[in-house]
Write an enzyme that holds these catalytic residues in place. Structure first.
Site, PDB file in Angstrom:
ATOM      1  N   PHE A 232       0.731  -1.527  -0.096  1.00 21.27           N
ATOM      2  CA  PHE A 232      -0.016  -0.036   0.392  1.00 21.27           C
ATOM      3  C   PHE A 232       0.711   1.179  -0.135  1.00 21.27           C
ATOM      4  CE2 PHE A 232      -2.082  -3.455   2.652  1.00 21.27           C
ATOM      5  CZ  PHE A 232      -3.070  -3.630   1.625  1.00 21.27           C
ATOM      6  N   ASP A 253       1.023  -1.092  -4.861  1.00 22.85           N
ATOM      7  CA  ASP A 253      -0.265  -0.145  -4.170  1.00 22.85           C
ATOM      8  C   ASP A 253      -1.297  -0.984  -5.663  1.00 22.85           C
ATOM      9  OD1 ASP A 253      -0.972   2.303  -2.739  1.00 22.85           O
ATOM     10  OD2 ASP A 253      -2.305   2.220  -4.702  1.00 22.85           O
ATOM     11  N   SER A 254      -2.927  -0.142  -5.965  1.00 22.39           N
ATOM     12  CA  SER A 254      -3.651  -1.062  -6.945  1.00 22.39           C
ATOM     13  C   SER A 254      -3.999   0.219  -7.350  1.00 22.39           C
ATOM     14  CB  SER A 254      -4.399  -1.516  -5.975  1.00 22.39           C
ATOM     15  OG  SER A 254      -5.588  -0.380  -5.013  1.00 22.39           O
ATOM     16  N   ASN A 279      -3.507  -6.050  -6.554  1.00 27.40           N
ATOM     17  CA  ASN A 279      -4.240  -6.342  -5.095  1.00 27.40           C
ATOM     18  C   ASN A 279      -3.140  -6.946  -4.290  1.00 27.40           C
ATOM     19  OD1 ASN A 279      -5.711  -7.283  -3.254  1.00 27.40           O
ATOM     20  ND2 ASN A 279      -8.303  -6.986  -4.438  1.00 27.40           N
ATOM     21  N   ALA A 280      -3.246  -6.123  -2.837  1.00 22.34           N
ATOM     22  CA  ALA A 280      -2.153  -6.471  -2.279  1.00 22.34           C
ATOM     23  C   ALA A 280      -2.426  -7.686  -1.168  1.00 22.34           C
ATOM     24  CB  ALA A 280      -2.122  -5.626  -0.715  1.00 22.34           C
ATOM     25  N   ASP A 300       0.500  -0.085   5.036  1.00 26.94           N
ATOM     26  CA  ASP A 300       0.123   0.180   5.077  1.00 26.94           C
ATOM     27  C   ASP A 300      -1.781   0.739   4.945  1.00 26.94           C
ATOM     28  OD1 ASP A 300      -0.543   3.117   6.726  1.00 26.94           O
ATOM     29  OD2 ASP A 300       0.459   4.262   5.006  1.00 26.94           O
ATOM     30  N   CYS A 340      -4.622   2.878   9.586  1.00 30.36           N
ATOM     31  CA  CYS A 340      -6.003   4.365  10.249  1.00 30.36           C
ATOM     32  C   CYS A 340      -7.025   4.147  10.668  1.00 30.36           C
ATOM     33  CB  CYS A 340      -5.374   5.141   8.956  1.00 30.36           C
ATOM     34  SG  CYS A 340      -5.813   4.617   7.815  1.00 30.36           S
TER      35      CYS A 340
HETATM   36  N1  SAH Z   1       1.558   4.403   2.456  1.00 33.69           N
HETATM   37  C1  SAH Z   1       0.936   5.682   1.983  1.00 33.69           C
HETATM   38  C2  SAH Z   1      -0.424   5.553   2.421  1.00 33.69           C
HETATM   39  C3  SAH Z   1      -1.343   4.291   1.428  1.00 33.69           C
HETATM   40  S1  SAH Z   1      -3.311   4.778   1.863  1.00 33.69           S
HETATM   41  C4  SAH Z   1       1.821   6.780   2.644  1.00 33.69           C
HETATM   42  O1  SAH Z   1       2.807   6.492   3.591  1.00 33.69           O
HETATM   43  O2  SAH Z   1       1.464   7.886   1.679  1.00 33.69           O
HETATM   44  C5  SAH Z   1      -3.583   3.073   1.452  1.00 33.69           C
HETATM   45  C6  SAH Z   1      -2.976   3.108  -0.332  1.00 33.69           C
HETATM   46  O3  SAH Z   1      -3.580   1.785  -0.742  1.00 33.69           O
HETATM   47  C7  SAH Z   1      -3.425   3.682  -1.283  1.00 33.69           C
HETATM   48  O4  SAH Z   1      -2.291   4.286  -1.895  1.00 33.69           O
HETATM   49  C8  SAH Z   1      -4.496   3.046  -2.261  1.00 33.69           C
HETATM   50  O5  SAH Z   1      -4.714   3.121  -3.683  1.00 33.69           O
HETATM   51  C9  SAH Z   1      -4.138   1.425  -2.130  1.00 33.69           C
HETATM   52  N2  SAH Z   1      -5.529   0.357  -1.913  1.00 33.69           N
HETATM   53  C10 SAH Z   1      -6.877   0.304  -1.729  1.00 33.69           C
HETATM   54  N3  SAH Z   1      -7.027  -0.857  -1.871  1.00 33.69           N
HETATM   55  C11 SAH Z   1      -5.363  -1.798  -2.339  1.00 33.69           C
HETATM   56  C12 SAH Z   1      -5.883  -3.003  -2.647  1.00 33.69           C
HETATM   57  N4  SAH Z   1      -6.583  -4.315  -2.486  1.00 33.69           N
HETATM   58  N5  SAH Z   1      -4.579  -3.737  -3.129  1.00 33.69           N
HETATM   59  C13 SAH Z   1      -2.937  -2.316  -2.941  1.00 33.69           C
HETATM   60  N6  SAH Z   1      -3.322  -1.414  -2.748  1.00 33.69           N
HETATM   61  C14 SAH Z   1      -4.668  -0.895  -2.317  1.00 33.69           C
END
Ligand code: SAH
Length: 397
Positions: A232, A253-254, A279-280, A300, A340
């Site tokens: 993420f 990230d997605s 997708n994470a 995160d 969060c």
């Molecule tokens: N770590 C980042 C903030 C993450 S916010 C920082 O410090 O700036 C959450 C992120 O998760 C977003 O960028 C969103 O695009 C991503 N996201 C949401 N669902 C997801 C998924 N299923 N798989 C991968 N990424 C995802």
């Protein structure tokens, strides 16, 4: 229109004894279910609050639509809202001068945390970006006051407004789009802990960056080594910091636009990072099944629990992510795991990680138990102002 004894010209809102009890605890919100009478209070008005007998309790900002009907702004009389807003903005800025270090990007006003409920202001170097969360902050005169005070204090190259359409709908405010309010500069460069990032005021999530993680980036970087995985990763906040001490970093990230910005950021800092659009959940499942190993992993995810109802699903999501990451860490590896969602308590988050560790037979030591950066101050009597959890953990054999 009924008015309070203290302020005959203001609408009066009468609240139940349960509402009074809440204010006595130091909270500043009164829910709609605790409003006994709000006859004639216009949307977004400054109101005098009384108990059922008419005893004055202070001044508040009223919303005719939100479940949070009242947000207190003063326990006593208030002669001039504009003066109060200006004073509080200046106090918020003075607070940042004391606590913010090593950055030109930070939150300047954190709503209730700065006694300015409904207002978020972030500074990104020479661009300010604000977000309005309530009817009261959206009134023309309040907007004017805020913009004028911010201009006086910062002389920014531009001021942008970021709109969250969902919030405007909840507050029954007319739709509005994000855009520049002043100036014509939309992009700039920012720096956090010596790492540089591109910033675009009208792109990306939230107001453009996750400033609440800024201090956690620096903390995590101290313990990074070997191969690192930032799950993420958004614009690469953690990844770029980890890269200072790692042999290789992968960010996942997605969102493609987020990764494109992340790539621009790695070029800006002269780092080579592998960005993967996925997708994470799927990626961690594949990677852990195929025996991939890392020395540092950051998790995160976005707020899985947007409300109390989705808490169980959220906890299952956190458990799965942490479980897979723990499987993939080499002995002595570091797991940096964040949540969060305000609805996930610090204790609840620790419990989820404990369960995950038990399931995969790993022993964990907490190196640091952290929260949101200091420019997002949590007001002790308003627990909702605390939301970010960031655990830095050493994972044994
Ligand atoms: N770590 C980042 C903030 C993450 S916010 C920082 O410090 O700036 C959450 C992120 O998760 C977003 O960028 C969103 O695009 C991503 N996201 C949401 N669902 C997801 C998924 N299923 N798989 C991968 N990424 C995802």
């Amino acid at each position: 229109m009924p008015s309070t004894p203290d302020s005959p010209h203001l609408p009066a809102v009468k609240i139940s004894s349960r509402g009074v009890g809440r204010l006595k605890q130091g909270h500043v919100w009164v829910y709609r279910s605790d409003i006994v009478a709000a006859d004639g209070a216009p949307p977004g008005a400054l109101v005098g609050v009384t108990d059922e007998r008419g005893k004055a309790l202070g001044m508040a900002l009223y919303s005719s639509a939100s479940q949070i009907a009242i947000r207190m702004i003063s326990p006593g009389k208030l002669s001039n809202l504009e003066t109060l807003l200006r004073e509080r903005i200046r106090a918020a800025i003075a607070y940042r001068e004391r606590v913010v270090r090593d950055t030109d990007a930070y939150r300047v006003v954190f709503s209730e945390g700065d006694f300015l409920p409904g207002l978020i202001v972030d500074r990104y170097n020479d661009i300010l970006c604000f977000q309005v969360l309530t009817q009261a902050i959206d009134t023309a005169s309040t907007r004017e006051t805020i913009i004028s005070e911010l201009t006086d204090c910062f002389h920014p190259a531009a001021i942008a407004e970021r709109v969250d359409p969902r919030i405007r709908e909840l507050e029954q405010l007319p739709a509005r789009s994000s855009g520049l309010i002043q100036g014509d500069k939309t992009g700039t460069l920012i720096s956090m802990n010596g790492v540089r990032f591109h910033y675009d005021a009208l792109e990306g999530q939230k107001t453009g960056a996750f400033l609440d993680q800024r201090e956690n980036y620096a903390a995590a970087a101290q313990y990074a080594r070997g191969e690192a995985l930032d799950v993420f990763c958004y614009h690469g906040g953690f990844a770029l910091h980890l890269a200072q001490h790692s042999s290789g970093v992968t960010g996942v990230d997605s969102s493609r636009p987020a990764l494109e910005q992340a790539e621009r950021n790695s070029l800006l800092n002269g780092r080579e990072i592998e960005w993967i659009e996925a997708n994470a959940f799927d990626l961690l499942k594949d990677y852990s099944a195929s025996g991939r190993k890392y020395d540092t992993i950051v998790l995160d995810p976005p707020a899985f629990a947007k409300n109390k109802q989705s808490l169980d699903t959220a906890l299952r999501g956190y458990k799965e992510l942490n479980l897979r990451a723990l499987k993939m860490l080499r002995p002595g590896g570091m797991l940096i795991s964040c949540s969060c969602s305000h609805h996930v308590s610090p204790a609840g988050f620790l419990e989820v990680i404990t369960q995950a560790a038990r399931d995969v037979h790993r022993t964990i030591r907490i190196v640091e138990n952290r929260g949101q950066a200091r420019d997002h101050p949590m007001l002790l009597t308003v627990p909702e102002t605390g939301y970010l959890k960031c655990l830095i953990m050493h994972v044994n054999a």
